[in-house]
Design an enzyme around this catalytic site. Structure first.
Site, PDB file in Angstrom:
ATOM      1  N   ASP A  99      12.919  -6.632   0.371  1.00 29.87           N
ATOM      2  CA  ASP A  99      12.365  -5.750  -0.656  1.00 29.87           C
ATOM      3  C   ASP A  99      12.825  -4.303  -0.360  1.00 29.87           C
ATOM      4  O   ASP A  99      13.254  -4.011   0.775  1.00 29.87           O
ATOM      5  CB  ASP A  99      10.834  -5.886  -0.601  1.00 29.87           C
ATOM      6  CG  ASP A  99      10.139  -5.385  -1.853  1.00 29.87           C
ATOM      7  OD1 ASP A  99      10.801  -5.233  -2.893  1.00 29.87           O
ATOM      8  OD2 ASP A  99       8.914  -5.153  -1.790  1.00 29.87           O
ATOM      9  N   GLY A 145       2.887  -5.565  -9.025  1.00 30.91           N
ATOM     10  CA  GLY A 145       2.148  -6.647  -9.703  1.00 30.91           C
ATOM     11  C   GLY A 145       0.649  -6.658  -9.436  1.00 30.91           C
ATOM     12  O   GLY A 145      -0.127  -7.037 -10.326  1.00 30.91           O
TER      13      GLY A 145
HETATM   14  P1  13P Z   1       2.068  -4.333  -5.306  1.00 32.74           P
HETATM   15  O1  13P Z   1       1.887  -3.927  -3.885  1.00 32.74           O
HETATM   16  O2  13P Z   1       1.430  -3.408  -6.259  1.00 32.74           O
HETATM   17  O3  13P Z   1       1.677  -5.758  -5.540  1.00 32.74           O
HETATM   18  O4  13P Z   1       3.630  -4.219  -5.628  1.00 32.74           O
HETATM   19  C1  13P Z   1       4.510  -5.062  -4.971  1.00 32.74           C
HETATM   20  C2  13P Z   1       5.921  -4.658  -5.155  1.00 32.74           C
HETATM   21  O5  13P Z   1       6.338  -4.249  -6.209  1.00 32.74           O
HETATM   22  C3  13P Z   1       6.801  -4.788  -3.996  1.00 32.74           C
HETATM   23  O6  13P Z   1       8.062  -4.263  -4.206  1.00 32.74           O
END
Ligand code: 13P
Length: 284
Positions: A82, A210
């Site tokens: 990520d 999300g």
């Molecule tokens: P949240 O932490 O709001 O669920 O977002 C996750 C995200 O977009 C990770 O890149």
């Protein structure tokens, strides 16, 4: 099954009008919760690691857990890095066995973001590793990356098209008004940007931030072209609350495996709900 990259998974999701859940794991137990949830629901799934988590555990340890769990599972699993700004870490992950990576150069000027994102595509593609890239700024805190609300700006559709044409990412994350972390108010989603970008670029989109979005927002974003939905904060809360909740209810009992099981169940419950809501169940 061997680990997959995101290409076929996201193409299938985009064509089928559903999204693949991408869950940020923290340890072995959360990794197992994601894989078990996917297997029970016969759903494809993306295991995401933040750069901080990779640095904490080390590439080999993490890839070992994921490969072992995914190898035994019947569901297709991708391992994705990520938000990463560090090209050396991206290279290490690719070499260690990640099947997908995200270059996040969104804080840089447009041309620089474009050049860095292209560089990662050139590094990843010969290794059959997929690439996600971001444009605009998604507010909140992910890993140690802080984006203040006043610094947040939505992706510009014309720039998005130019960016995707030149970079050719496998997955594209335009900032559309969602935020990492807990929402303070009702998020204002720029559906028109999402729709324009999805139609013009034809690249499967990632919906970041999300945690805390309503079922209606998820459904609408997925219908408009979000083929990947990211969930992180929810898992962090389940990790802590599952642990603390069990201990508070059984405070004289010092049986770590029972605490770990309660924590695991709490994380898995949310992941199962998400996969069902995103329409991934039965799509493996
Ligand atoms: P949240 O932490 O709001 O669920 O977002 C996750 C995200 O977009 C990770 O890149």
């Amino acid at each position: 099954m061997a680990l997959e990259n995101m290409k076929a998974m996201l193409a299938h999701a985009a064509a089928g009008g559903y999204a693949v859940g991408a869950f940020n794991i923290l340890d072995y137990s959360s990794t197992k919760a994601v894989v078990q949830a996917a297997e029970e629901l016969a759903a494809p799934v993306i295991i995401q690691t933040s750069a901080k988590t990779v640095t904490f555990w080390g590439c080999r340890t993490l890839v070992g857990w994921v490969a072992e769990l995914a190898g035994r599972a019947k569901a297709p699993v991708a391992l994705h890095l990520d938000h990463c700004k560090d090209l050396n870490l991206i290279r290490d992950c690719i070499e260690a066995g990640w099947t997908s990576v995200m270059i996040d150069a969104s804080a840089k000027p447009f041309e620089e973001n474009l050049a860095l994102s292209r560089q990662v595509v050139e590094m990843a593609r010969p290794r059959n590793v997929t690439v996600e890239a971001e444009l605009g700024a998604i507010v909140g805190v992910e890993d140690d990356l802080h984006v203040k609300e006043q610094d947040a700006h939505l992706a510009d559709p014309d720039q998005a098209l130019e960016f995707c044409t030149k970079v050719q990412p496998d997955c594209f994350a335009p900032a559309v008004g969602t935020a990492h972390g807990i929402y303070k108010g009702e998020p204002k989603i720029a559906y028109h940007i999402l729709e324009t970008v999805a139609m013009s670029t034809r690249v499967p989109l990632a919906l970041h931030g999300g945690t805390g979005l309503s079922d209606e927002v998820f459904r609408r974003c997925i219908a408009l072209g979000c083929a990947k939905v990211n969930i992180s904060t929810q898992i962090k809360y389940a990790f802590i609350n599952g642990f603390v909740g069990y201990h508070n209810a059984h405070h004289t009992q010092y049986d770590p495996l029972k605490v770990i099981k309660a924590q695991f169940d709490e994380m898995k419950k949310g992941i199962v709900e998400n996969i069902k809501l995103f329409g991934g169940a039965g799509k493996a």
